[in-house]
Design an enzyme around this catalytic site. Structure first.
Site, PDB file in Angstrom:
ATOM      1  N   TRP A  12       0.818  -1.224   0.000  1.00 61.19           N
ATOM      2  CA  TRP A  12       0.000   0.000   0.000  1.00 61.19           C
ATOM      3  C   TRP A  12       0.849   1.270   0.000  1.00 61.19           C
ATOM      4  O   TRP A  12       0.321   2.365  -0.120  1.00 61.19           O
ATOM      5  CB  TRP A  12      -0.905   0.013   1.242  1.00 61.19           C
ATOM      6  CG  TRP A  12      -2.144  -0.801   1.127  1.00 61.19           C
ATOM      7  CD1 TRP A  12      -2.552  -1.555   0.061  1.00 61.19           C
ATOM      8  CD2 TRP A  12      -3.173  -0.929   2.119  1.00 61.19           C
ATOM      9  NE1 TRP A  12      -3.765  -2.149   0.335  1.00 61.19           N
ATOM     10  CE2 TRP A  12      -4.173  -1.784   1.592  1.00 61.19           C
ATOM     11  CE3 TRP A  12      -3.346  -0.423   3.401  1.00 61.19           C
ATOM     12  CZ2 TRP A  12      -5.324  -2.124   2.306  1.00 61.19           C
ATOM     13  CZ3 TRP A  12      -4.492  -0.756   4.120  1.00 61.19           C
ATOM     14  CH2 TRP A  12      -5.472  -1.600   3.570  1.00 61.19           C
ATOM     15  N   LYS A  13       2.129   1.137   0.234  1.00 60.63           N
ATOM     16  CA  LYS A  13       3.013   2.318   0.327  1.00 60.63           C
ATOM     17  C   LYS A  13       2.441   3.293   1.362  1.00 60.63           C
ATOM     18  O   LYS A  13       1.885   2.863   2.364  1.00 60.63           O
ATOM     19  CB  LYS A  13       3.221   2.944  -1.049  1.00 60.63           C
ATOM     20  CG  LYS A  13       3.622   1.886  -2.088  1.00 60.63           C
ATOM     21  CD  LYS A  13       4.047   2.449  -3.394  1.00 60.63           C
ATOM     22  CE  LYS A  13       4.433   1.308  -4.340  1.00 60.63           C
ATOM     23  NZ  LYS A  13       5.009   1.765  -5.576  1.00 60.63           N
ATOM     24  N   HIS A 102      13.109  -1.499  -0.939  1.00 59.37           N
ATOM     25  CA  HIS A 102      12.247  -1.064  -2.042  1.00 59.37           C
ATOM     26  C   HIS A 102      12.898   0.156  -2.713  1.00 59.37           C
ATOM     27  O   HIS A 102      13.515   0.982  -2.049  1.00 59.37           O
ATOM     28  CB  HIS A 102      10.856  -0.713  -1.509  1.00 59.37           C
ATOM     29  CG  HIS A 102       9.869  -0.471  -2.603  1.00 59.37           C
ATOM     30  ND1 HIS A 102       9.826   0.699  -3.311  1.00 59.37           N
ATOM     31  CD2 HIS A 102       8.912  -1.277  -3.133  1.00 59.37           C
ATOM     32  CE1 HIS A 102       8.875   0.609  -4.236  1.00 59.37           C
ATOM     33  NE2 HIS A 102       8.306  -0.583  -4.142  1.00 59.37           N
ATOM     34  N   GLU A 151      12.217  -5.660  -9.215  1.00 58.18           N
ATOM     35  CA  GLU A 151      11.311  -4.560  -9.529  1.00 58.18           C
ATOM     36  C   GLU A 151      12.060  -3.466 -10.294  1.00 58.18           C
ATOM     37  O   GLU A 151      12.612  -2.542  -9.671  1.00 58.18           O
ATOM     38  CB  GLU A 151      10.759  -3.953  -8.243  1.00 58.18           C
ATOM     39  CG  GLU A 151       9.946  -4.901  -7.395  1.00 58.18           C
ATOM     40  CD  GLU A 151       9.000  -4.111  -6.499  1.00 58.18           C
ATOM     41  OE1 GLU A 151       7.798  -4.291  -6.654  1.00 58.18           O
ATOM     42  OE2 GLU A 151       9.480  -3.306  -5.687  1.00 58.18           O
ATOM     43  N   GLY A 157       4.704   1.727 -11.059  1.00 57.78           N
ATOM     44  CA  GLY A 157       3.695   2.781 -11.107  1.00 57.78           C
ATOM     45  C   GLY A 157       3.538   3.443 -12.466  1.00 57.78           C
ATOM     46  O   GLY A 157       2.940   4.508 -12.568  1.00 57.78           O
TER      47      GLY A 157
END
Ligand code: PGA
Length: 229
Positions: A12-13, A102, A151, A157
């Protein structure tokens, strides 16, 4: 060798107030009850803001939904005089997993290899499974980590994911060059529409959706399509 459990790790960041998190949960529970998903071949993990972990943990127990919680980050320091940090010891009763490294943490918090290795070690020492995120095909993953997530930054995004075939090739190379890695996830614009294509790859052991985890409907649909390709 990877086992055949496919991981779906929703990130969800820094989204959602507590009220929005609870509404998401109610919607997700309603969908789950209408259309339960066989979870013998899938592991579902949700990484909300740390502040929401306690509430979500209680709701998971109450509603008996087979979902684990994860942190989005963890302190490189032990429990103690480290103002503003959340240590693995503090989190260990709430989360089974933690993302480490991340790309947004590397970019905005300037996290680098030494610190990330310490974070992964802190997780391990407290019984939390680190999910070590890497952005490049030739990145190194610390020996303490058995789950990695590939990633590429340009895919996060943007709505332009890495192709399943290329992601699979990178995952295969990670498994070969890092014998301690048991599972490689792919993250970057994964949706309910494309998840089955990643699931179909031999070396990809799961996915790490961000935007697609924010709506209960889309996240449920993503899990459904990953399990019913
Ligand atoms: P995205 O994010 O699915 O919105 O591209 C993935 C991630 O940053 O983990």
């Amino acid at each position: 060798m990877q086992d055949d459990i496919f991981y779906i790790v929703g990130n969800w960041k820094s989204h959602k107030t507590l009220e929005e998190a609870v509404i998401w949960w109610q919607d997700f529970t309603t969908l789950w009850k209408k259309q339960p998903i066989a979870t013998d071949k899938v592991k579902i993990v949700l990484c909300p803001a740390i502040l929401h972990l306690t509430t979500l943990s209680s709701l998971i127990s109450l509603n008996q939904i087979p979902l684990d919680l994860g942190a989005q980050d963890i302190s490189a320091y032990p429990q103690g005089a480290y103002t503003g940090q959340t240590s693995a010891e503090v989190l260990k009763d709430l989360v089974a997993y933690s993302l480490i490294g991340h790309s947004e943490r590397r970019k905005y918090c300037k996290e680098e290899s030494d610190e990330l290795e310490k974070k992964a070690a802190m997780c391990k020492a407290s019984g939390i499974e680190p999910i070590f995120c890497v952005q490049e095909p030739d990145a190194k993953v610390p020996n303490t980590c058995s789950i990695a997530a590939y990633e590429p930054v340009w895919a996060i995004g943007t709505g332009t994911p890495e192709t399943p075939e290329n992601a699979n090739q990178v995952a295969g190379a990670f498994l070969k060059t890092h014998p301690h890695i048991k599972k490689v996830l792919y993250g970057g614009s994964v949706t309910d529409k494309n998840v089955a294509d990643y699931r179909a790859q031999t070396h990809i052991g799961g996915v790490l959706p961000g935007g697609a985890s924010l709506s209960a409907q889309t996240f449920h649909s993503l899990i459904y399509h990953a399990t019913n390709p």
